[in-house]
Motif scaffolding. Structure first.
Motif, PDB file in Angstrom:
ATOM      1  N   ALA A 218      -8.661   6.277  11.826  1.00 61.36           N
ATOM      2  CA  ALA A 218      -9.158   7.331  10.944  1.00 61.36           C
ATOM      3  C   ALA A 218      -9.297   6.795   9.525  1.00 61.36           C
ATOM      4  O   ALA A 218      -8.512   5.968   9.071  1.00 61.36           O
ATOM      5  CB  ALA A 218      -8.205   8.520  10.965  1.00 61.36           C
ATOM      6  N   VAL A 219     -10.336   7.272   8.809  1.00 62.59           N
ATOM      7  CA  VAL A 219     -10.548   6.857   7.427  1.00 62.59           C
ATOM      8  C   VAL A 219      -9.424   7.420   6.565  1.00 62.59           C
ATOM      9  O   VAL A 219      -9.116   8.609   6.605  1.00 62.59           O
ATOM     10  CB  VAL A 219     -11.911   7.353   6.920  1.00 62.59           C
ATOM     11  N   ARG A 220      -8.802   6.571   5.768  1.00 62.06           N
ATOM     12  CA  ARG A 220      -7.686   7.016   4.942  1.00 62.06           C
ATOM     13  C   ARG A 220      -8.184   7.551   3.609  1.00 62.06           C
ATOM     14  O   ARG A 220      -9.262   7.203   3.134  1.00 62.06           O
ATOM     15  CB  ARG A 220      -6.720   5.849   4.701  1.00 62.06           C
ATOM     16  N   GLN A 221      -7.389   8.410   2.998  1.00 57.27           N
ATOM     17  CA  GLN A 221      -7.741   8.949   1.700  1.00 57.27           C
ATOM     18  C   GLN A 221      -7.575   7.918   0.599  1.00 57.27           C
ATOM     19  O   GLN A 221      -8.134   8.067  -0.480  1.00 57.27           O
ATOM     20  CB  GLN A 221      -6.872  10.178   1.408  1.00 57.27           C
ATOM     21  N   ASP A 222      -6.786   6.891   0.854  1.00 59.71           N
ATOM     22  CA  ASP A 222      -6.506   5.857  -0.143  1.00 59.71           C
ATOM     23  C   ASP A 222      -7.097   4.535   0.341  1.00 59.71           C
ATOM     24  O   ASP A 222      -6.483   3.826   1.132  1.00 59.71           O
ATOM     25  CB  ASP A 222      -4.995   5.737  -0.338  1.00 59.71           C
ATOM     26  N   PRO A 223      -8.298   4.174  -0.088  1.00 49.40           N
ATOM     27  CA  PRO A 223      -8.952   2.987   0.471  1.00 49.40           C
ATOM     28  C   PRO A 223      -8.322   1.670   0.055  1.00 49.40           C
ATOM     29  O   PRO A 223      -8.623   0.640   0.659  1.00 49.40           O
ATOM     30  CB  PRO A 223     -10.384   3.094  -0.075  1.00 49.40           C
ATOM     31  N   TYR A 224      -7.451   1.662  -0.972  1.00 48.05           N
ATOM     32  CA  TYR A 224      -6.901   0.403  -1.457  1.00 48.05           C
ATOM     33  C   TYR A 224      -5.443   0.182  -1.067  1.00 48.05           C
ATOM     34  O   TYR A 224      -4.891  -0.877  -1.370  1.00 48.05           O
ATOM     35  CB  TYR A 224      -7.032   0.328  -2.981  1.00 48.05           C
ATOM     36  N   ARG A 225      -4.803   1.153  -0.414  1.00 50.42           N
ATOM     37  CA  ARG A 225      -3.410   0.933  -0.031  1.00 50.42           C
ATOM     38  C   ARG A 225      -3.347  -0.120   1.071  1.00 50.42           C
ATOM     39  O   ARG A 225      -4.033  -0.018   2.073  1.00 50.42           O
ATOM     40  CB  ARG A 225      -2.740   2.218   0.439  1.00 50.42           C
ATOM     41  N   PRO A 226      -2.483  -1.147   0.904  1.00 52.51           N
ATOM     42  CA  PRO A 226      -2.432  -2.236   1.882  1.00 52.51           C
ATOM     43  C   PRO A 226      -2.007  -1.767   3.271  1.00 52.51           C
ATOM     44  O   PRO A 226      -1.239  -0.811   3.421  1.00 52.51           O
ATOM     45  CB  PRO A 226      -1.392  -3.198   1.295  1.00 52.51           C
ATOM     46  N   HIS A 227      -2.500  -2.478   4.268  1.00 54.67           N
ATOM     47  CA  HIS A 227      -2.122  -2.235   5.656  1.00 54.67           C
ATOM     48  C   HIS A 227      -0.946  -3.112   6.078  1.00 54.67           C
ATOM     49  O   HIS A 227      -0.127  -2.696   6.895  1.00 54.67           O
ATOM     50  CB  HIS A 227      -3.300  -2.508   6.587  1.00 54.67           C
ATOM     51  N   VAL A 228      -0.890  -4.349   5.564  1.00 53.62           N
ATOM     52  CA  VAL A 228       0.144  -5.293   6.020  1.00 53.62           C
ATOM     53  C   VAL A 228       0.928  -5.909   4.870  1.00 53.62           C
ATOM     54  O   VAL A 228       1.770  -6.769   5.099  1.00 53.62           O
ATOM     55  CB  VAL A 228      -0.460  -6.408   6.906  1.00 53.62           C
ATOM     56  N   HIS A 229       0.656  -5.500   3.639  1.00 56.57           N
ATOM     57  CA  HIS A 229       1.430  -5.937   2.482  1.00 56.57           C
ATOM     58  C   HIS A 229       2.351  -4.800   2.055  1.00 56.57           C
ATOM     59  O   HIS A 229       1.985  -3.631   2.149  1.00 56.57           O
ATOM     60  CB  HIS A 229       0.521  -6.309   1.307  1.00 56.57           C
ATOM     61  N   TYR A 230       3.530  -5.165   1.538  1.00 59.99           N
ATOM     62  CA  TYR A 230       4.469  -4.109   1.163  1.00 59.99           C
ATOM     63  C   TYR A 230       4.092  -3.485  -0.170  1.00 59.99           C
ATOM     64  O   TYR A 230       3.836  -4.165  -1.163  1.00 59.99           O
ATOM     65  CB  TYR A 230       5.907  -4.644   1.051  1.00 59.99           C
ATOM     66  N   THR A 231       4.090  -2.166  -0.177  1.00 59.30           N
ATOM     67  CA  THR A 231       4.044  -1.377  -1.401  1.00 59.30           C
ATOM     68  C   THR A 231       4.823  -0.098  -1.140  1.00 59.30           C
ATOM     69  O   THR A 231       4.803   0.415  -0.010  1.00 59.30           O
ATOM     70  CB  THR A 231       2.594  -1.053  -1.823  1.00 59.30           C
ATOM     71  N   PRO A 232       5.576   0.417  -2.117  1.00 53.66           N
ATOM     72  CA  PRO A 232       6.329   1.648  -1.875  1.00 53.66           C
ATOM     73  C   PRO A 232       5.409   2.856  -1.783  1.00 53.66           C
ATOM     74  O   PRO A 232       4.213   2.777  -2.098  1.00 53.66           O
ATOM     75  CB  PRO A 232       7.256   1.734  -3.082  1.00 53.66           C
ATOM     76  N   ALA A 233       5.978   3.967  -1.364  1.00 52.87           N
ATOM     77  CA  ALA A 233       5.176   5.174  -1.166  1.00 52.87           C
ATOM     78  C   ALA A 233       4.524   5.634  -2.458  1.00 52.87           C
ATOM     79  O   ALA A 233       3.413   6.165  -2.436  1.00 52.87           O
ATOM     80  CB  ALA A 233       6.052   6.283  -0.589  1.00 52.87           C
ATOM     81  N   ALA A 234       5.208   5.440  -3.580  1.00 51.13           N
ATOM     82  CA  ALA A 234       4.671   5.948  -4.843  1.00 51.13           C
ATOM     83  C   ALA A 234       5.206   5.132  -6.005  1.00 51.13           C
ATOM     84  O   ALA A 234       6.219   4.448  -5.899  1.00 51.13           O
ATOM     85  CB  ALA A 234       5.043   7.418  -5.029  1.00 51.13           C
ATOM     86  N   ASN A 235       4.457   5.188  -7.120  1.00 47.43           N
ATOM     87  CA  ASN A 235       4.884   4.672  -8.424  1.00 47.43           C
ATOM     88  C   ASN A 235       4.692   3.158  -8.575  1.00 47.43           C
ATOM     89  O   ASN A 235       4.138   2.485  -7.722  1.00 47.43           O
ATOM     90  CB  ASN A 235       6.324   5.091  -8.717  1.00 47.43           C
ATOM     91  N   TRP A 236       5.168   2.669  -9.711  1.00 48.50           N
ATOM     92  CA  TRP A 236       4.933   1.289 -10.151  1.00 48.50           C
ATOM     93  C   TRP A 236       5.959   0.333  -9.564  1.00 48.50           C
ATOM     94  O   TRP A 236       7.145   0.627  -9.523  1.00 48.50           O
ATOM     95  CB  TRP A 236       5.009   1.236 -11.674  1.00 48.50           C
ATOM     96  N   ILE A 237       5.494  -0.862  -9.126  1.00 49.96           N
ATOM     97  CA  ILE A 237       6.391  -1.984  -8.845  1.00 49.96           C
ATOM     98  C   ILE A 237       5.824  -3.239  -9.481  1.00 49.96           C
ATOM     99  O   ILE A 237       4.618  -3.366  -9.697  1.00 49.96           O
ATOM    100  CB  ILE A 237       6.615  -2.226  -7.338  1.00 49.96           C
ATOM    101  N   ASN A 238       6.745  -4.182  -9.813  1.00 50.36           N
ATOM    102  CA  ASN A 238       6.297  -5.530 -10.134  1.00 50.36           C
ATOM    103  C   ASN A 238       7.236  -6.546  -9.487  1.00 50.36           C
ATOM    104  O   ASN A 238       7.341  -6.570  -8.257  1.00 50.36           O
ATOM    105  CB  ASN A 238       6.039  -5.739 -11.629  1.00 50.36           C
ATOM    106  N   ASP A 239       7.928  -7.388 -10.227  1.00 53.23           N
ATOM    107  CA  ASP A 239       8.592  -8.568  -9.665  1.00 53.23           C
ATOM    108  C   ASP A 239       9.501  -8.268  -8.468  1.00 53.23           C
ATOM    109  O   ASP A 239      10.302  -7.327  -8.517  1.00 53.23           O
ATOM    110  CB  ASP A 239       9.485  -9.232 -10.718  1.00 53.23           C
ATOM    111  N   PRO A 240       9.446  -9.110  -7.417  1.00 51.21           N
ATOM    112  CA  PRO A 240      10.501  -9.053  -6.405  1.00 51.21           C
ATOM    113  C   PRO A 240      11.820  -9.525  -7.006  1.00 51.21           C
ATOM    114  O   PRO A 240      11.852 -10.397  -7.872  1.00 51.21           O
ATOM    115  CB  PRO A 240      10.006 -10.013  -5.317  1.00 51.21           C
ATOM    116  N   ASN A 241      12.914  -8.931  -6.574  1.00 49.90           N
ATOM    117  CA  ASN A 241      14.258  -9.254  -7.061  1.00 49.90           C
ATOM    118  C   ASN A 241      15.204  -9.384  -5.877  1.00 49.90           C
ATOM    119  O   ASN A 241      14.969  -8.818  -4.812  1.00 49.90           O
ATOM    120  CB  ASN A 241      14.806  -8.147  -7.972  1.00 49.90           C
TER     121      ASN A 241
END
Length: 473
Positions: A8-31
């Motif tokens: 199904a076409v997603r509402q968010d075309p840029y959210r990664p399929h196989v890369h990690y990103t949290p559900a919401a908000n800003w992230i940067n450096d891995p720690n």
């Protein structure tokens, strides 16, 4: 989902399929990347209140295979200071005294940031990283505004902990020693050296073996600006470490020749191999990438195994996607010279191989109805990624352009790349040349054009695999 079923076409075309990103908000450096009890822990810089940098906490995700990540509750929360970057270790012998004697504690060493000072603090976990106790007193405080990003590891030959911490403005990495993670003694200073066009951040120091079993120490540090294209970037040296001083044997080289690989650190306590990942963005435009409307900004690169390969010109760092990613492959499809249609409602892996020669060109053009969204070209001595400006990226200063990486002479060539919803990671020459670039296509990419010159049409052939999504979002 299989390779013949259109998701199904997603509402968010840029959210990664196989890369990690949290559900919401800003992230940067891995720690705090640490492996314990069969679990990979990924902590990261996180703002739980907005999709912009600020109010830094440590977010947390876990995995048992480096591929499927599960977001957890916030690990370290902002209080008297923001929780800036750092690392985590397994304190097997409870040298810190922070364990309760039932099992080894996990100990995080991070930078506490205020508007007037940065110092290094400890936090500990007795339940395998689920909950954490922040300890109030700094273990290393120089009274400086810029003094951060401690990377700690156990050095068996000296039976001590070693910390690499950066003095950003001075472009220096300080090495220190401790027997208890609390009292630290300065050992040596490295730098300024290599690229110094911006402040230094996020150092890492670790050993790897080459194919012949010889040990090489890798010292890497990020800088911003001053990268290969004016924004942020990552440089490294290969050399020796005697327990006190790092002695480089190579000049500084770029870790990644793309625009979007920053703040990589390695997992602590991972047996038999060295693996890292990075924040996949660039400070030139990180606050302006077109994902905030969907409520998030920032993603991690795919995890990579790091090694050293000795070529005729000497040793070089190599990076390869972790083999666990192959478990995501769905039905294989052939790819050769010409046009191959595919769907970008999921991520894909591409792999092409061909014999070496003195004159050839292999180019992949990824196209949508709007035209070429990105292209990758390999010639005998270099690989290039070209990101054209589109209506979506017109406001992203530094986005459009050409990114190049040199290649040594090789008998056979291999081009491996991962195309996700908003990123492209390219590995050439067994990981000698790597380029990571964010990608915000104006429309969905629907086909790849494979163009070859100087090769028989049967010589440059390969496969593409749709990849199973690692998140239900």
């Amino acid at each position: 989902m299989n390779g013949m079923t259109k998701p199904a076409v997603r509402q968010d075309p840029y959210r990664p399929h196989v890369h990690y990103t949290p559900a919401a908000n800003w992230i940067n450096d891995p720690n705090g990347l640490v492996y314990f009890g069969g679990v990979y822990h990924l902590f990261y810089q996180y703002n739980p209140y907005a999709s912009s940098h600020g109010h830094m906490h440590w977010g947390h995700a876990v995995s048992t295979d480096l591929v499927h990540w599960h977001e957890q509750d916030i690990a370290l929360a902002e209080g008297e200071h923001q929780i800036f970057s750092g690392s985590a270790v397994v304190d097997w012998q409870n040298t810190s005294g922070l364990g309760d004697g039932t099992s080894p504690p996990l100990v995080a060493c991070y930078t506490g940031h205020t508007s007037s000072n940065q110092a290094q603090y400890l936090a500990s976990s007795q339940d395998g990283g689920t909950s954490w106790t922040l300890h109030p007193d700094a273990v290393l405080d120089r009274g400086k505004l810029d003094f951060r990003d401690p990377k700690v590891f156990w050095h068996a030959p000296t039976a001590s902990w070693i910390m690499a911490v950066v003095h950003p403005v001075e472009r220096e990495i300080e090495l220190l020693r401790s027997t208890d993670l609390r009292a630290w003694t300065s050992l040596s200073i490295f730098g300024p050296a290599g690229a110094t066009g911006g402040i230094w951040e996020v150092p890492d120091l670790f050993p790897v073996l080459d194919d012949a079993g010889h040990e090489h120490w890798v010292l890497k540090v990020d800088l911003n600006p001053g990268g290969p294209y004016g924004g942020s970037g990552v440089q490294y040296w290969l050399g020796d470490f005697d327990g006190q001083t790092f002695m480089p044997r190579t000049p500084a080289w770029w870790v990644d020749h793309g625009q979007d690989f920053y703040a990589a650190i390695t997992w602590h306590d991972l047996p038999e191999r060295r693996v890292w990942l990075s924040w996949m963005s660039n400070w030139q435009y990180a606050h302006h990438v077109p994902t905030a409307a969907a409520g998030w900004r920032g993603a991690m690169s795919l995890p990579r195994e790091v090694g050293v390969r000795v070529d005729l010109d000497g040793p070089v760092l190599v990076q390869r996607p972790v083999p666990e990613l192959q478990a995501l492959r769905q039905a294989e499809r052939p790819i050769s010279a010409g046009i191959t249609p595919f769907e970008t409602d999921q991520a894909h892996e591409f792999l092409l191989r061909w014999p070496g020669s003195n004159s050839f060109r292999v180019q992949l053009e990824f196209r949508s109805e709007a035209g070429i969204e990105v292209s990758v070209e390999v010639t005998p001595r270099e690989v290039a990624v070209r990101r054209p400006e589109t209506a979506v990226t017109a406001g992203l200063t530094g986005y459009a352009g050409e990114h190049r990486a040199p290649l040594p002479p090789m008998e056979d060539h291999e081009l491996r790349l991962f195309l996700d919803a908003s990123s492209l990671e390219v590995f050439v020459g067994g990981g000698r040349a790597v380029l990571t670039d964010l990608l915000f296509p104006a429309q969905s990419i629907r086909e790849v054009w494979c163009i070859t010159e100087g090769l028989d049409h049967r010589e440059a052939m390969g496969s593409l695999w749709p990849l199973s999504p690692t998140s239900e979002r």
